[in-house]
Design an enzyme around this catalytic site. Structure first.
Site, short mmCIF file in Angstrom:
data_model
loop_
_atom_site.label_atom_id
_atom_site.label_comp_id
_atom_site.label_asym_id
_atom_site.label_seq_id
_atom_site.Cartn_x
_atom_site.Cartn_y
_atom_site.Cartn_z
N TYR A 1 0.86 -1.18 0.00
CA TYR A 1 0.00 0.00 0.00
C TYR A 1 0.91 1.24 0.00
O TYR A 1 1.37 1.67 1.04
CB TYR A 1 -0.83 -0.09 1.28
CG TYR A 1 -2.01 0.80 1.47
CD1 TYR A 1 -2.29 1.89 0.67
CD2 TYR A 1 -2.88 0.54 2.53
CE1 TYR A 1 -3.41 2.67 0.90
CE2 TYR A 1 -4.00 1.31 2.77
CZ TYR A 1 -4.25 2.38 1.95
OH TYR A 1 -5.36 3.15 2.20
N LYS B 1 -0.84 -1.13 -4.54
CA LYS B 1 -1.72 0.02 -4.70
C LYS B 1 -0.81 1.24 -4.66
O LYS B 1 -0.17 1.52 -3.66
CB LYS B 1 -2.69 0.06 -3.51
CG LYS B 1 -3.47 1.34 -3.30
CD LYS B 1 -4.27 1.23 -1.99
CE LYS B 1 -5.06 2.49 -1.69
NZ LYS B 1 -4.22 3.68 -1.44
#
Lengths: 297, 297
Positions: free
Chosen positions: B135, B163
């Protein structure tokens, strides 16, 4: 009430891999600082890894440090937390335990606005009764505190001082003047960033919040005293003598270097909290060489 | 195993002022997303205020969301924490509860090195068995992930996706190509930053990790579907229609805007965790006007 001036020495908080504080080792570090006659101990600062420890462990560390320091040196303690209610709980713990003041950094995940930082500090100062030193540490909080915001904060009841990063020599006098113009008389302005501290003290900073002093209080006290008596040449000479230490701090972070140095000096065997890793062996050897060469410890 | 592609919708986590999750309200939000047929729910992301909640509350939120989502939509869950051992505990909780994957951001206080982030991710992925989506959220973690580091991370067993923040239109294709060149085949690259997402999808991003979709899944799904069938003109038209929402996100942060919008829509009455403040009344009125004008909700 404690006057937040002079040398505030920030020790590491020795702890196990799972975050249990080694209170015996911490007492040893605090006792050395009291014996050296620093002006205050800055417990559970960034160097003391406060955000990595639970409320219970922070209270254990504080109780041990206060007991060790009793009557010898005031203890400031980091009360920062991501949530306002958590920071308030920590400040109440610190007030109940007898800390001299709380260091409150605007710790964030979601970036905060000036108004959010202001309301956070107000809630903690107002709800705890603990004198608060606002802890401006943009390297960890990523929040930039303007003179205007510091001016607002400095007028909150209970907010008595600020710890701000010292600017490089060419800018430090202007920066301190801008902060001084923003805050009321009697509000104490102090500096962090060890390698800029001598110039900050000579430019009128009233306190040095020091990582180096948490392990090496004597050479830092010598710099402080020279600056206080206006002997710029001597303060700069003493500061220049520590340049190899400052170079290590800048290259590897002061936190990682002082963990290695505490181990090298045999003061404690702690490692920083993971994910922060101990320095690799080659850098550790550099730290050992500098400690030896400068006669530190 | 869940394939991390398509639209991942990130709801807020409604909670009391003291951080107790309102599981009924959270179920309502997750149920809406399942009914809209998003590809996954991104529970306890940055929008879900994960760092502000205790491990117990994060587990309560996850259990409620998984129960609501059961058989309808996979749930990814934020497992980030400042300490490696804490992140590992959260990942084990998520694995035991049945989450499809864990979202792991390099949360920091002391700035981290690439090696520290690598070891952190390795410890969590290896110790939990939970598939990990790395992330990358520099706006909150202040850690810049290079393609080289992502390449190392993407080869860790159990790290299956990333991400990453979508770059502006002029740079997005080059950025995705650089990441693609760094990771192995089958590793899923997805994008955050809602106002750049349409272009990122058109440039080959395989997933859209979306704040807006946590409240407004249908217009986001329409953009995703247009992009997937290669209809750039329609994807851009639909994206441009949401420009007033993107303007609010950019001006006030998507987190603060979606809290206000959830309240305006009557979905829940939660406020963000202090120190984050609800939007002032004037901005809230702007949010209400945009929600009304765009026919959102």
């Amino acid at each position: 009430m404690t006057d937040l001036t002079g040398l505030s020495a920030f020790p590491i908080t020795p702890a196990s891999a799972s975050g249990v504080v080694d209170v015996a080792a911490l007492r040893g570090l605090v006792g050395r600082l009291a014996a050296a006659k620093v002006d205050s101990v800055g417990l559970l600062g960034s160097t003391g890894s406060y955000p990595y420890l639970t409320r219970d462990e922070r209270r254990r560390a504080l109780d041990a440090a206060l007991d060790e320091a009793a009557g010898r040196v005031p203890v400031l303690v980091g009360v920062g937390a991501l949530r306002t209610d958590a920071a308030l709980d920590l400040a109440r713990d610190a007030q109940a335990a007898g800390a001299a003041a709380g260091l409150l950094a605007p710790v964030s995940y979601t970036p905060l606005s000036d108004d959010e930082v202001f309301e956070h500090v107000r809630a903690v100062a107002d709800g705890s009764g603990l004198p608060i030193c606002f802890y401006d540490n943009p390297g960890t909080t990523h929040f930039a505190v303007s003179p205007a915001l510091l001016g607002r904060l400095s007028r909150l009841p209970g907010v008595v001082a600020a710890k701000s990063p010292a600017a490089p020599a060419a800018e430090v006098a202007g920066r301190i003047a801008a902060l001084r113009a923003a805050v009321p008389d009697g509000f104490r302005l102090g500096s962090s960033v060890d390698w800029h501290a001598a110039e900050a003290l000579l430019a009128g900073s009233e306190a040095w919040y020091s990582v180096a002093a948490g392990l090496f209080p004597r050479p830092c006290l010598a710099i402080l005293r020279a600056a206080r008596r206006g002997d710029g040449a001597e303060a700069r000479r003493l500061d220049a003598a520590l340049a190899p230490l400052w170079a290590l701090f800048r290259a590897h972070s002061s936190l990682r270097v002082v963990y290695a140095a505490a181990d090298i000096l045999g003061l404690c065997r702690a490692e920083p909290p993971r994910p922060i890793l101990p320095l690799p062996a080659a850098v550790r050897a550099d730290v050992a060489a500098v400690v030896e060469r400068l006669g530190l410890g």
